[in-house]
Design a protein around this motif. Structure first.
Motif, PDB file in Angstrom:
ATOM      1  N   PRO A 197       4.504   2.390   1.708  1.00  0.00           N
ATOM      2  CA  PRO A 197       4.447   0.941   1.882  1.00  0.00           C
ATOM      3  C   PRO A 197       5.121   0.534   3.195  1.00  0.00           C
ATOM      4  O   PRO A 197       6.083   1.176   3.636  1.00  0.00           O
ATOM      5  CB  PRO A 197       5.250   0.407   0.692  1.00  0.00           C
ATOM      6  N   ALA A 198       4.617  -0.523   3.804  1.00  0.00           N
ATOM      7  CA  ALA A 198       5.180  -1.035   5.054  1.00  0.00           C
ATOM      8  C   ALA A 198       6.138  -2.175   4.719  1.00  0.00           C
ATOM      9  O   ALA A 198       5.721  -3.321   4.539  1.00  0.00           O
ATOM     10  CB  ALA A 198       4.070  -1.504   5.988  1.00  0.00           C
ATOM     11  N   ALA A 199       7.407  -1.858   4.605  1.00  0.00           N
ATOM     12  CA  ALA A 199       8.430  -2.852   4.282  1.00  0.00           C
ATOM     13  C   ALA A 199       8.865  -3.578   5.549  1.00  0.00           C
ATOM     14  O   ALA A 199       8.941  -2.987   6.624  1.00  0.00           O
ATOM     15  CB  ALA A 199       9.632  -2.178   3.631  1.00  0.00           C
ATOM     16  N   GLY A 200       9.134  -4.875   5.419  1.00  0.00           N
ATOM     17  CA  GLY A 200       9.661  -5.649   6.535  1.00  0.00           C
ATOM     18  C   GLY A 200       8.632  -6.249   7.461  1.00  0.00           C
ATOM     19  O   GLY A 200       8.968  -6.695   8.558  1.00  0.00           O
ATOM     20  N   VAL A 201       7.368  -6.301   7.040  1.00  0.00           N
ATOM     21  CA  VAL A 201       6.320  -6.921   7.866  1.00  0.00           C
ATOM     22  C   VAL A 201       6.309  -8.422   7.600  1.00  0.00           C
ATOM     23  O   VAL A 201       6.164  -8.861   6.449  1.00  0.00           O
ATOM     24  CB  VAL A 201       4.928  -6.324   7.556  1.00  0.00           C
ATOM     25  N   GLY A 202       6.443  -9.214   8.648  1.00  0.00           N
ATOM     26  CA  GLY A 202       6.349 -10.663   8.518  1.00  0.00           C
ATOM     27  C   GLY A 202       4.912 -11.077   8.278  1.00  0.00           C
ATOM     28  O   GLY A 202       3.997 -10.556   8.914  1.00  0.00           O
ATOM     29  N   VAL A 203       4.708 -12.012   7.343  1.00  0.00           N
ATOM     30  CA  VAL A 203       3.365 -12.484   6.985  1.00  0.00           C
ATOM     31  C   VAL A 203       3.366 -14.010   6.992  1.00  0.00           C
ATOM     32  O   VAL A 203       4.308 -14.640   6.500  1.00  0.00           O
ATOM     33  CB  VAL A 203       2.947 -11.980   5.585  1.00  0.00           C
ATOM     34  N   TYR A 241       7.020  -4.735  13.273  1.00  0.00           N
ATOM     35  CA  TYR A 241       7.222  -3.663  12.290  1.00  0.00           C
ATOM     36  C   TYR A 241       7.263  -2.306  12.980  1.00  0.00           C
ATOM     37  O   TYR A 241       8.188  -1.519  12.769  1.00  0.00           O
ATOM     38  CB  TYR A 241       6.100  -3.702  11.234  1.00  0.00           C
ATOM     39  N   PHE A 242       6.264  -2.018  13.822  1.00  0.00           N
ATOM     40  CA  PHE A 242       6.233  -0.718  14.498  1.00  0.00           C
ATOM     41  C   PHE A 242       7.386  -0.572  15.491  1.00  0.00           C
ATOM     42  O   PHE A 242       7.972   0.497  15.620  1.00  0.00           O
ATOM     43  CB  PHE A 242       4.878  -0.482  15.172  1.00  0.00           C
ATOM     44  N   ALA A 243       7.732  -1.642  16.203  1.00  0.00           N
ATOM     45  CA  ALA A 243       8.861  -1.591  17.143  1.00  0.00           C
ATOM     46  C   ALA A 243      10.158  -1.242  16.416  1.00  0.00           C
ATOM     47  O   ALA A 243      10.972  -0.463  16.928  1.00  0.00           O
ATOM     48  CB  ALA A 243       8.998  -2.921  17.881  1.00  0.00           C
TER      49      ALA A 243
END
Length: 108
Positions: free
Chosen positions: A16-22, A65-67
């Motif tokens: 899961p990708a935690a911490g992605v702003g939506v 997220y990737f940064a």
């Protein structure tokens, strides 16, 4: 439950990708709600329990997220536009993500 929910999975890691702003907005760009994916990559409380029929957009801040992971990405953000029917009850819009590709579908 929110009318709109989402789940972000990092396909490159299988996690899961935690911490992605939506951000959820309407067709005019007015922001309805914002959230951040939890440890399971989900935002389950993104906005109200109902919305009018129309076009909506989910914007995912995947560049940040990737940064935060020290990874390069081609996409600074991913925006998904979709048509919602007020009588449908609930929309789940997942994002399958990698640094250089993404896909989505209408979930349940």
């Amino acid at each position: 439950m929110s009318f709109i929910t989402t789940h972000v999975l990092n396909n490159a890691t299988g996690l899961p990708a935690a911490g992605v702003g939506v951000e959820l907005s309407d067709a005019d760009g007015a922001v309805i709600a914002t959230g951040t994916t939890d440890d399971d990559g989900r935002v389950g409380d993104l906005g109200p329990e109902s919305l009018d029929s129309g076009t909506y957009r989910l914007r995912f801040a995947v560049g940040e997220y990737f940064a935060s992971r020290g990874e390069e990405t081609f996409f600074p953000e991913v925006t998904i536009a979709f048509a919602a029917d007020a009588d449908a009850g609930h929309y789940h819009v997942p994002l399958l993500l990698s640094p250089f590709a993404y896909s989505t579908y209408r979930g349940s």
